[in-house]
Enzyme design. Structure first.
Site, PDB file in Angstrom:
ATOM      1  CG  ASP A  33     -12.950 -25.952   7.172  1.00 39.70           C
ATOM      2  OD1 ASP A  33     -13.832 -26.155   6.304  1.00 39.70           O
ATOM      3  OD2 ASP A  33     -12.039 -25.109   7.021  1.00 39.70           O
TER       4      ASP A  33
ATOM      5  CD  GLU B 127      -4.574 -16.247   6.635  1.00 39.14           C
ATOM      6  OE1 GLU B 127      -3.675 -16.778   7.340  1.00 39.14           O
ATOM      7  OE2 GLU B 127      -4.839 -16.629   5.492  1.00 39.14           O
TER       8      GLU B 127
ATOM      9  CG  ASP C 157      -4.854 -23.695   6.837  1.00 39.27           C
ATOM     10  OD1 ASP C 157      -5.302 -24.849   6.779  1.00 39.27           O
ATOM     11  OD2 ASP C 157      -5.100 -22.816   5.991  1.00 39.27           O
TER      12      ASP C 157
HETATM   13  P1  ADP Z   1      -1.074 -20.207   1.183  1.00 41.72           P
HETATM   14  O1  ADP Z   1      -1.966 -21.271   0.647  1.00 41.72           O
HETATM   15  O2  ADP Z   1       0.353 -20.496   0.832  1.00 41.72           O
HETATM   16  O3  ADP Z   1      -1.296 -19.945   2.632  1.00 41.72           O
HETATM   17  P2  ADP Z   1      -2.066 -17.537   0.988  1.00 41.72           P
HETATM   18  O4  ADP Z   1      -2.542 -16.759  -0.181  1.00 41.72           O
HETATM   19  O5  ADP Z   1      -2.997 -17.785   2.097  1.00 41.72           O
HETATM   20  O6  ADP Z   1      -1.460 -18.879   0.394  1.00 41.72           O
HETATM   21  O7  ADP Z   1      -0.808 -16.800   1.615  1.00 41.72           O
HETATM   22  C1  ADP Z   1       0.257 -16.432   0.803  1.00 41.72           C
HETATM   23  C2  ADP Z   1       0.777 -15.066   1.245  1.00 41.72           C
HETATM   24  O8  ADP Z   1       1.590 -15.226   2.425  1.00 41.72           O
HETATM   25  C3  ADP Z   1       1.697 -14.448   0.224  1.00 41.72           C
HETATM   26  O9  ADP Z   1       0.966 -13.708  -0.736  1.00 41.72           O
HETATM   27  C4  ADP Z   1       2.572 -13.548   1.096  1.00 41.72           C
HETATM   28  O10 ADP Z   1       1.918 -12.343   1.399  1.00 41.72           O
HETATM   29  C5  ADP Z   1       2.722 -14.361   2.359  1.00 41.72           C
HETATM   30  N1  ADP Z   1       3.922 -15.204   2.271  1.00 41.72           N
HETATM   31  C6  ADP Z   1       3.999 -16.538   2.085  1.00 41.72           C
HETATM   32  N2  ADP Z   1       5.282 -16.967   2.029  1.00 41.72           N
HETATM   33  C7  ADP Z   1       6.039 -15.864   2.190  1.00 41.72           C
HETATM   34  C8  ADP Z   1       7.460 -15.629   2.200  1.00 41.72           C
HETATM   35  N3  ADP Z   1       8.337 -16.617   2.035  1.00 41.72           N
HETATM   36  N4  ADP Z   1       7.887 -14.363   2.386  1.00 41.72           N
HETATM   37  C9  ADP Z   1       7.004 -13.357   2.550  1.00 41.72           C
HETATM   38  N5  ADP Z   1       5.676 -13.504   2.516  1.00 41.72           N
HETATM   39  C10 ADP Z   1       5.191 -14.735   2.334  1.00 41.72           C
HETATM   40 MG    MG Z   2      -3.126 -19.316   3.454  1.00 44.00          MG
END
Ligand code: ADP
Ligand code: MG
Length: 384
Positions: free
Chosen positions: A35, A157, A169
């Site tokens: 990417d 983000e 994503d």
């Molecule tokens: P991913 O690979 O799953 O995107 P990231 O670290 O980029 O991992 O994002 C994860 C973050 O997104 C969590 O730390 C939280 O802040 C938020 N998040 C993900 N799922 C939830 C949820 N079900 N409820 C609240 N926040 C969430």
């Molecule tokens: Mg993520």
């Protein structure tokens, strides 16, 4: 948690009905670390979702409730500041981007839950952003085109959360299509759907449940190595702006000027960009076995040349080579932990899970987790 539960929670907290929006997580079949080199990726949305209950509240307050964390957060319109909690930043980041695009967002209430595993590489964060961006776009009749929702979700983000993610994503969460993968050109953002005919095979993700701390620094090093490679090739070819513009022959012709490590990094990326194209030809021709073989090639490159794998991921991929039911396996995502993605004959899935679970636990002390995923539609309002 089911959609009906989200409605009920919303009603219990806010005494009104909610509109429901669901936003999927994503997988990437092939095209890894391509990417940021202006290359191609081949993602798809999956049948794991963030579910939002949303509605206006007639005030100047935003009220959020995260069911899975049992946490509540409040912010005031026009006065968004980064929160310590973490998760509200993904939501406020979206509002902030809408504001920057000139849209006032009056107060609203949100209940959010998700069955996308957090931090496993299935992009729960992008689903959080895409779900809210889409919901607010519809509720406030903003008429923002989908591609702009993708871009502003990514910027949310990047800027509000402070994570330097690419655009794949959010793209997948918005543009995913049931039964299809899509090839995204990360340079032009053009994309094309390809039917994913699995012919009796399923997609299983195996989660190592590890995240080695090397990840971030190595990611930055890889980006620098790629840039260095581009600058070397560009000395003789002014039109070369990224590894997307580089062929194997071009690399080979300046090989003696390369540090061998930088060379193999670039060689992997150039090969992988090409492999995505060939993998799409496999899909068109219905050659799912050949497609699987390419996933193994990708893993080999990521492990030996790009060096972003780890013991746990290599163990899982090696393990599948003994199992004739497995067509393809590779690490998925940035590396140094997270999941492998596997294409497996449906009938072989239970025994594979059992065998690999046992072997992995014996070696690393804990069993991996498994996610069966199907390729699904992108973000949408849910109607009963
Ligand atoms: P991913 O690979 O799953 O995107 P990231 O670290 O980029 O991992 O994002 C994860 C973050 O997104 C969590 O730390 C939280 O802040 C938020 N998040 C993900 N799922 C939830 C949820 N079900 N409820 C609240 N926040 C969430
Ligand atoms: Mg993520």
């Amino acid at each position: 948690m089911k959609i009906s539960d989200v409605k009920e929670v919303f009603r219990n907290i806010y005494n009104r009905d909610a509109r429901i929006y669901i936003a999927p997580g994503r997988i990437n079949l092939i095209g890894e670390h391509t990417d940021y080199n202006d290359g191609f990726v081949l993602p798809a949305a999956i049948d794991k979702h963030v579910i939002y209950g949303l509605n206006e509240n007639g005030s100047n307050k935003y009220r959020f409730h995260a069911v899975d964390l049992d946490q509540t957060f409040e912010a005031q319109a026009g006065k968004l500041i980064q929160a310590d909690l973490g998760w509200p930043n993904y939501l406020m980041g979206v509002i902030d981007q809408l504001n920057r695009a000139g849209h006032d967002i009056p107060g609203f209430d949100a209940v959010v839950t998700s069955d996308i595993p957090i931090g496993a590489g299935l992009s729960s964060s992008a689903a959080l952003e895409a779900g809210l961006a889409t919901g607010l776009n519809e509720i406030y009749n903003l008429n923002i085109p989908k591609l702009d929702l993708v871009k502003l979700s990514q910027r949310a983000e990047n800027e509000f959360v402070g994570v330097n993610c690419g655009i794949m994503d959010q793209f997948a969460s918005v543009f995913g299509k049931s039964g299809h993968v899509f090839r995204l050109d990360c340079r032009s953002l053009d994309f094309e759907y390809f039917p994913l005919k699995l012919n009796g095979n399923g997609i299983v993700l195996v989660d190592t449940r590890v995240k080695h701390s090397l990840g971030t620094s190595e990611y930055n090093t890889r980006r620098q190595e790629c840039e260095l490679g581009v600058s070397l090739v560009a000395e003789g070819n002014a039109q070369v702006k990224s590894l997307r513009d580089v062929t194997r022959d071009m690399l080979e012709s300046v090989r003696e000027r390369f540090d061998p490590v930088v060379y193999k990094r670039c060689d992997y990326v150039v090969g992988e960009i090409d492999r995505v194209q060939k993998a799409c030809e496999d899909l068109v021709a219905g050659r799912i076995e050949d497609f699987g073989e390419k996933m193994y090639e990708t893993h080999e490159g990521l492990s030996k040349d790009y060096e972003v794998s780890c013991e746990e991921l290599d163990f899982l991929v090696d393990f599948t080579k003994k199992d004739p039911d497995i067509l393809g396996s590779r690490m998925m995502g940035g590396g140094f932990g997270g999941c492998t993605i596997n294409i497996i004959k449906e009938t072989g899935i239970p025994s594979f899970r059992e065998n690999v679970s046992e072997a992995f636990k014996n070696r690393f002390g804990h069993p991996p987790l498994f996610y069966d995923v199907k390729v699904d539609d992108g973000v949408r309002q849910f109607y009963e």
